[in-house]
Design an enzyme around this catalytic site. Structure first.
Site, mmCIF file in Angstrom:
data_model
loop_
_atom_site.group_PDB
_atom_site.id
_atom_site.type_symbol
_atom_site.label_atom_id
_atom_site.label_comp_id
_atom_site.label_asym_id
_atom_site.label_seq_id
_atom_site.Cartn_x
_atom_site.Cartn_y
_atom_site.Cartn_z
ATOM 1 N N HIS A 77 -47.100 45.827 31.347
ATOM 2 C CA HIS A 77 -47.012 46.328 32.724
ATOM 3 C C HIS A 77 -45.608 46.822 33.059
ATOM 4 O O HIS A 77 -45.434 47.614 33.963
ATOM 5 C CB HIS A 77 -47.458 45.251 33.718
ATOM 6 C CG HIS A 77 -48.947 45.105 33.767
ATOM 7 N ND1 HIS A 77 -49.642 44.769 34.907
ATOM 8 C CD2 HIS A 77 -49.884 45.257 32.802
ATOM 9 C CE1 HIS A 77 -50.933 44.714 34.630
ATOM 10 N NE2 HIS A 77 -51.116 44.998 33.358
ATOM 11 N N ASN A 106 -50.506 44.449 39.744
ATOM 12 C CA ASN A 106 -49.805 43.352 39.073
ATOM 13 C C ASN A 106 -50.286 41.980 39.520
ATOM 14 O O ASN A 106 -49.588 40.985 39.335
ATOM 15 C CB ASN A 106 -48.291 43.488 39.288
ATOM 16 C CG ASN A 106 -47.709 44.552 38.375
ATOM 17 O OD1 ASN A 106 -48.152 44.702 37.240
ATOM 18 N ND2 ASN A 106 -46.741 45.306 38.874
ATOM 19 N N HIS A 202 -56.662 41.841 24.524
ATOM 20 C CA HIS A 202 -57.616 41.076 25.339
ATOM 21 C C HIS A 202 -58.405 40.084 24.482
ATOM 22 O O HIS A 202 -59.452 39.626 24.892
ATOM 23 C CB HIS A 202 -58.560 42.029 26.089
ATOM 24 C CG HIS A 202 -57.888 42.802 27.185
ATOM 25 N ND1 HIS A 202 -58.437 43.918 27.771
ATOM 26 C CD2 HIS A 202 -56.692 42.611 27.811
ATOM 27 C CE1 HIS A 202 -57.622 44.385 28.709
ATOM 28 N NE2 HIS A 202 -56.543 43.617 28.748
HETATM 29 C C1 HEM Z 1 -57.458 50.173 30.575
HETATM 30 C C2 HEM Z 1 -56.509 49.412 30.303
HETATM 31 C C3 HEM Z 1 -56.381 47.995 30.784
HETATM 32 C C4 HEM Z 1 -56.932 47.391 31.878
HETATM 33 C C5 HEM Z 1 -57.828 47.988 32.929
HETATM 34 C C6 HEM Z 1 -56.513 46.012 31.841
HETATM 35 C C7 HEM Z 1 -56.844 45.071 32.779
HETATM 36 C C8 HEM Z 1 -56.542 43.734 32.689
HETATM 37 C C9 HEM Z 1 -56.968 42.727 33.621
HETATM 38 C C10 HEM Z 1 -57.802 42.983 34.875
HETATM 39 C C11 HEM Z 1 -56.523 41.545 33.206
HETATM 40 C C12 HEM Z 1 -56.740 40.171 33.859
HETATM 41 C C13 HEM Z 1 -55.528 39.706 34.644
HETATM 42 C C14 HEM Z 1 -55.788 38.392 35.307
HETATM 43 O O1 HEM Z 1 -56.863 38.203 35.883
HETATM 44 O O2 HEM Z 1 -54.885 37.511 35.275
HETATM 45 C C15 HEM Z 1 -55.795 41.782 31.981
HETATM 46 C C16 HEM Z 1 -55.188 40.813 31.247
HETATM 47 C C17 HEM Z 1 -54.470 41.053 30.107
HETATM 48 N N1 HEM Z 1 -54.156 42.288 29.588
HETATM 49 FE FE1 HEM Z 1 -54.972 44.038 30.119
HETATM 50 N N2 HEM Z 1 -55.708 45.821 30.747
HETATM 51 C C18 HEM Z 1 -55.604 47.008 30.089
HETATM 52 C C19 HEM Z 1 -54.856 47.264 28.978
HETATM 53 C C20 HEM Z 1 -54.064 46.337 28.351
HETATM 54 C C21 HEM Z 1 -53.166 46.622 27.262
HETATM 55 C C22 HEM Z 1 -52.936 48.006 26.682
HETATM 56 C C23 HEM Z 1 -52.594 45.430 26.901
HETATM 57 C C24 HEM Z 1 -51.579 45.102 25.847
HETATM 58 C C25 HEM Z 1 -50.805 45.800 25.207
HETATM 59 C C26 HEM Z 1 -53.146 44.409 27.758
HETATM 60 C C27 HEM Z 1 -52.855 43.081 27.663
HETATM 61 C C28 HEM Z 1 -53.406 42.089 28.470
HETATM 62 C C29 HEM Z 1 -53.240 40.669 28.228
HETATM 63 C C30 HEM Z 1 -52.521 40.020 27.067
HETATM 64 C C31 HEM Z 1 -53.909 40.002 29.270
HETATM 65 C C32 HEM Z 1 -54.008 38.503 29.495
HETATM 66 C C33 HEM Z 1 -53.010 38.066 30.561
HETATM 67 C C34 HEM Z 1 -52.941 36.577 30.823
HETATM 68 O O3 HEM Z 1 -53.587 35.799 30.154
HETATM 69 O O4 HEM Z 1 -52.200 36.181 31.753
HETATM 70 N N3 HEM Z 1 -54.017 45.003 28.620
HETATM 71 N N4 HEM Z 1 -55.809 43.119 31.705
#
Ligand code: HEM
Length: 340
Positions: A77, A106, A202
């Protein structure tokens, strides 16, 4: 003799063209790709930096095994809004506008205290030398390592921005149309294949019910549940995320579910195996199975864990080069939450 002089003049003119015209152009072209970064950037100025970050992240991970997901998300982010410049860490700026971390995209972002702890330790070791943007990159690499992948080399030399604006945070949401998601990442220099590969992040971490519970109860006018969801998985999710109105609002907001129901702490290609079985939380991930532009790659990555982990490391490095500030741009903050 005369011919020799003409040759020298041609060579001299060519040199001028290269130095004055071509070099700045290639530099500008390379800037977006972060070509000013180097592995071992702090080898003289702060030789222990990577070890210090590794030790602190590893200790924190012992207390909180879900930390790696948070750190990878924090880094992504940062990089996908403006660039990898630690703008996500700022609490306030001179313009007094709301900052990135307060923006809707965020929600639930975390890991800030750990970055503070690393920065404080590094300020003792080598004052005002290591940027907060590089700390984010090193910490995310440790997160990748602690979650089970090889430790990749991180090019460094990023500098910190002095600005951060909530209004710049146009990150895609799980309901964003896929074409818009693709456009967003293309504008950042990330290809569609790289997006598919990076989405494998994810396979660790969590998502809060509010990001996907409409898929269980309120998908569209004719189908309350998303037909792409595996039905056993969907009923399991319904117990974890009951209909909003059956839970106190605060609790409903806070409830989060592991992305990967089988190996939630391991960064692996299980994400793609789950995708193919309809076991994924986000609609933006599920779409990769059915979209003809991505479905073949999802299948390949599901069946080849080594190929995915190699490509994931490469894509993380590339993501970390997004619109970085280098040399005399920006600053090295003393405190990651405030500009100097
Ligand atoms: C279309 C692209 C993406 C969307 C819409 C998206 C959306 C999200 C959402 C909604 C969450 C949940 C946040 C929460 O509820 O705490 C999440 C978590 C996460 N995202 Fe994505 N994401 C995208 C791409 C990416 C990319 C490219 C990466 C890494 C390089 C990434 C890494 C992560 C990780 C590691 C989590 C877990 C966070 C945690 O456990 O606190 N995401 N993402």
């Amino acid at each position: 003799m005369r011919r020799l002089m003409i040759n020298e003049t041609i060579i001299f003119t060519l040199c001028i063209v290269i130095v004055v015209v071509i070099a700045p152009c290639t530099e500008a072209a390379g800037k977006g790709l972060g070509n000013g970064l180097n592995v071992g950037f702090y080898s003289r100025s702060c030789p222990n930096v990577e070890k210090i970050v590794a030790d602190i992240v590893s200790e924190a991970n012992r207390q909180d095994p879900k930390l790696p997901g948070a750190l990878i998300r924090l880094f992504s982010h940062d990089c996908f809004v403006k660039g990898c410049d630690a703008s996500i860490l700022l609490e306030a700026t001179r313009s007094k506008e709301p900052v990135e971390k307060k923006a809707q995209g965020n929600d639930f972002i975390r890991g800030f205290e750990l970055i503070d702890e690393i920065k404080a330790r590094l300020e003792q070791e080598c004052p005002q030398t290591v940027s907060c943007a590089d700390i984010l990159a090193f910490a995310a690499r440790e997160a990748v390592f602690l979650a089970g992948l090889p430790r990749h080399k991180v090019p460094a030399g990023r500098r910190d921005s002095r600005t951060s604006r909530a209004s710049d945070v146009g990150l895609p949401a799980p309901t964003t149309p896929f074409n818009d998601i693709i456009d967003f990442f293309t504008r950042k220099g990330i290809t569609l294949d790289e997006l598919v590969v990076l989405s494998g992040a994810h396979s660790i971490g969590v998502a809060h019910c509010s990001f996907f519970d409409y898929r269980l109860y309120n998908f569209n006018t004719s189908q309350p549940q998303d037909p792409a969801l595996n039905s056993t998985y969907a009923s399991d999710l319904s117990t974890k995320c009951p209909k909003q109105n059956t839970l106190p609002a605060d609790e409903a907001k806070k409830t989060a579910v592991d992305f990967d129901p089988t190996t939630p702490l391991v960064l692996d290609n299980n994400f793609y195996v789950n995708l193919l079985q309809g076991k994924t939380l986000l609609q933006s991930d599920q779409i990769m199975v059915s979209d003809p532009r991505t479905s073949a790659l999802v299948k390949t990555l599901a069946s080849d864990s080594d190929a995915w982990s190699r490509r994931f490391a490469k894509a993380m490095i590339k993501m970390g080069r997004t619109n970085v500030l280098t040399r005399d741009e920006g600053e090295i903050r003393k405190n990651c939450r405030t500009f100097n």
